[in-house]
Scaffold this motif. Sequence first.
Motif, PDB file in Angstrom:
ATOM      1  N   ILE A  23       0.936  -0.976  -0.115  1.00  0.00           N
ATOM      2  CA  ILE A  23      -0.019   0.044  -0.039  1.00  0.00           C
ATOM      3  C   ILE A  23       0.866   1.460   0.155  1.00  0.00           C
ATOM      4  CG2 ILE A  23      -1.769   1.299   1.287  1.00  0.00           C
ATOM      5  CD1 ILE A  23      -2.647  -1.002  -0.322  1.00  0.00           C
ATOM      6  N   PRO A  24       2.112   1.375   0.795  1.00  0.00           N
ATOM      7  CA  PRO A  24       2.914   2.573   0.824  1.00  0.00           C
ATOM      8  C   PRO A  24       3.311   2.699  -0.769  1.00  0.00           C
ATOM      9  CG  PRO A  24       3.293   1.364   2.873  1.00  0.00           C
ATOM     10  CD  PRO A  24       2.337   0.544   1.858  1.00  0.00           C
ATOM     11  N   GLN A  25       3.647   1.611  -1.417  1.00  0.00           N
ATOM     12  CA  GLN A  25       4.084   1.839  -2.756  1.00  0.00           C
ATOM     13  C   GLN A  25       3.121   2.322  -3.949  1.00  0.00           C
ATOM     14  OE1 GLN A  25       6.299  -1.649  -4.111  1.00  0.00           O
ATOM     15  NE2 GLN A  25       6.313  -2.595  -2.135  1.00  0.00           N
ATOM     16  N   PHE A  26       2.089   1.900  -3.587  1.00  0.00           N
ATOM     17  CA  PHE A  26       1.146   2.520  -4.494  1.00  0.00           C
ATOM     18  C   PHE A  26       0.297   3.601  -4.289  1.00  0.00           C
ATOM     19  CE2 PHE A  26       1.710  -1.934  -5.782  1.00  0.00           C
ATOM     20  CZ  PHE A  26       1.400  -1.793  -6.979  1.00  0.00           C
ATOM     21  N   GLN A  27      -0.057   3.799  -2.893  1.00  0.00           N
ATOM     22  CA  GLN A  27      -0.705   5.059  -2.338  1.00  0.00           C
ATOM     23  C   GLN A  27      -1.998   5.285  -2.917  1.00  0.00           C
ATOM     24  OE1 GLN A  27       1.855   8.331  -1.267  1.00  0.00           O
ATOM     25  NE2 GLN A  27       3.403   7.104  -0.248  1.00  0.00           N
ATOM     26  N   PRO A  28      -2.998   4.374  -3.314  1.00  0.00           N
ATOM     27  CA  PRO A  28      -4.143   4.751  -3.936  1.00  0.00           C
ATOM     28  C   PRO A  28      -4.894   5.869  -3.369  1.00  0.00           C
ATOM     29  CG  PRO A  28      -4.590   2.824  -2.688  1.00  0.00           C
ATOM     30  CD  PRO A  28      -2.932   3.225  -2.417  1.00  0.00           C
ATOM     31  N   ARG A  29      -5.533   6.639  -4.297  1.00  0.00           N
ATOM     32  CA  ARG A  29      -6.365   7.874  -3.799  1.00  0.00           C
ATOM     33  C   ARG A  29      -7.704   7.208  -3.998  1.00  0.00           C
ATOM     34  NH1 ARG A  29      -4.389  13.004  -3.479  1.00  0.00           N
ATOM     35  NH2 ARG A  29      -2.129  12.992  -3.626  1.00  0.00           N
ATOM     36  N   LYS A  30      -8.123   6.579  -5.103  1.00  0.00           N
ATOM     37  CA  LYS A  30      -9.445   5.987  -5.467  1.00  0.00           C
ATOM     38  C   LYS A  30      -9.610   4.676  -5.567  1.00  0.00           C
ATOM     39  CE  LYS A  30     -12.984   6.450  -8.986  1.00  0.00           C
ATOM     40  NZ  LYS A  30     -13.327   7.308 -10.147  1.00  0.00           N
ATOM     41  N   ILE A  31     -10.289   4.026  -4.562  1.00  0.00           N
ATOM     42  CA  ILE A  31     -10.458   2.696  -4.118  1.00  0.00           C
ATOM     43  C   ILE A  31     -11.772   1.960  -4.369  1.00  0.00           C
ATOM     44  CG2 ILE A  31      -9.755   1.007  -2.544  1.00  0.00           C
ATOM     45  CD1 ILE A  31      -7.892   3.263  -1.080  1.00  0.00           C
ATOM     46  N   LEU A  32     -11.825   0.801  -4.777  1.00  0.00           N
ATOM     47  CA  LEU A  32     -13.073   0.104  -4.841  1.00  0.00           C
ATOM     48  C   LEU A  32     -12.628  -1.292  -4.039  1.00  0.00           C
ATOM     49  CD1 LEU A  32     -15.807  -0.766  -6.025  1.00  0.00           C
ATOM     50  CD2 LEU A  32     -14.501  -1.422  -8.071  1.00  0.00           C
ATOM     51  N   GLU A  33     -13.734  -1.761  -3.229  1.00  0.00           N
ATOM     52  CA  GLU A  33     -13.759  -3.045  -2.544  1.00  0.00           C
ATOM     53  C   GLU A  33     -14.920  -3.713  -2.712  1.00  0.00           C
ATOM     54  OE1 GLU A  33     -12.826  -2.999   1.445  1.00  0.00           O
ATOM     55  OE2 GLU A  33     -14.688  -2.631   2.264  1.00  0.00           O
ATOM     56  N   ILE A  34     -14.809  -5.047  -3.111  1.00  0.00           N
ATOM     57  CA  ILE A  34     -16.102  -6.014  -3.437  1.00  0.00           C
ATOM     58  C   ILE A  34     -16.048  -6.704  -2.119  1.00  0.00           C
ATOM     59  CG2 ILE A  34     -17.069  -7.432  -4.756  1.00  0.00           C
ATOM     60  CD1 ILE A  34     -15.529  -6.431  -6.990  1.00  0.00           C
ATOM     61  N   GLY A  35     -17.050  -6.732  -1.205  1.00  0.00           N
ATOM     62  CA  GLY A  35     -17.101  -7.415  -0.085  1.00  0.00           C
ATOM     63  C   GLY A  35     -16.374  -6.655   1.327  1.00  0.00           C
ATOM     64  N   SER A  36     -17.180  -5.861   1.967  1.00  0.00           N
ATOM     65  CA  SER A  36     -16.966  -4.986   3.006  1.00  0.00           C
ATOM     66  C   SER A  36     -17.089  -5.659   4.394  1.00  0.00           C
ATOM     67  CB  SER A  36     -17.451  -3.636   2.826  1.00  0.00           C
ATOM     68  OG  SER A  36     -17.296  -3.024   1.722  1.00  0.00           O
ATOM     69  N   TYR A  37     -18.059  -6.509   4.689  1.00  0.00           N
ATOM     70  CA  TYR A  37     -18.255  -7.095   5.764  1.00  0.00           C
ATOM     71  C   TYR A  37     -18.574  -5.960   6.910  1.00  0.00           C
ATOM     72  CZ  TYR A  37     -18.680 -10.961   8.993  1.00  0.00           C
ATOM     73  OH  TYR A  37     -19.115 -11.978   9.771  1.00  0.00           O
ATOM     74  N   GLU A  38     -17.583  -6.084   7.782  1.00  0.00           N
ATOM     75  CA  GLU A  38     -17.555  -5.026   8.957  1.00  0.00           C
ATOM     76  C   GLU A  38     -16.853  -3.885   8.695  1.00  0.00           C
ATOM     77  OE1 GLU A  38     -18.439  -7.836  12.694  1.00  0.00           O
ATOM     78  OE2 GLU A  38     -16.378  -7.533  12.312  1.00  0.00           O
TER      79      GLU A  38
END
Length: 210
Positions: A23-38
């Motif tokens: 994650i520190p290498q990519f430092q994403p600003r716009k993120i999508l997650e499928i399956g969030s649970y809690e």
Amino acid sequence: MSQLEFTNTWFEDTARPVWDQLIPQFQPRKILEIGSYEGASAYYLVQKLAPLHPLELHCIDTWEGGIEHQEGGGAETDMSAVEARFLKNARTMAESAPNPVELVVHKGFSHAQLAKILASGHESSFDMVYVDGSHQAPDVLCDAILSFRLLKTGGLLIFDDYLWFEDLPSGKDLTRSPKIALDAFTNIYCRKLNILALPPHQLYMQKTSD
């Protein structure tokens, strides 16, 4: 964030060691997650990235559980309580973040929600997509293909539960496991992806071209 409430350590135990590196290498600003649970993975991303820059985080889930829940494998899980914990955790995360966090919740089945996101102008716009939804092979393959279209070139694509399978009375059913779908996806898209890591529980890759 003492008000957050999580009932398991799945993310901490399986994903965090690799995410701490990538994650520190990519430092994403716009993120999508499928399956969030809690919301454990969302919390990690807000904790790590919101101090650096604003975030746009899209979360897809039915909060109904998968077949393995509905057929008795996880009948003890109260999915309405899981959804309530996610919404509470998400609100706490967004309100306490040091930079603005735009949290967009898409409640529904991933194939329909991904199609809507794609149709609304988000093609090739996400810096990171994390797929941790249905474990059924046809669903995983659909999620993979649509996620690829939504991810920008150079973006990070992560799949959870690569080797997960159900303990069925009849034995293993390959169609009720992510592996066969992810193997097909990576073979078909081999010229457009770079495999970054393959620990026991997750599959990490970078999109190299459309």
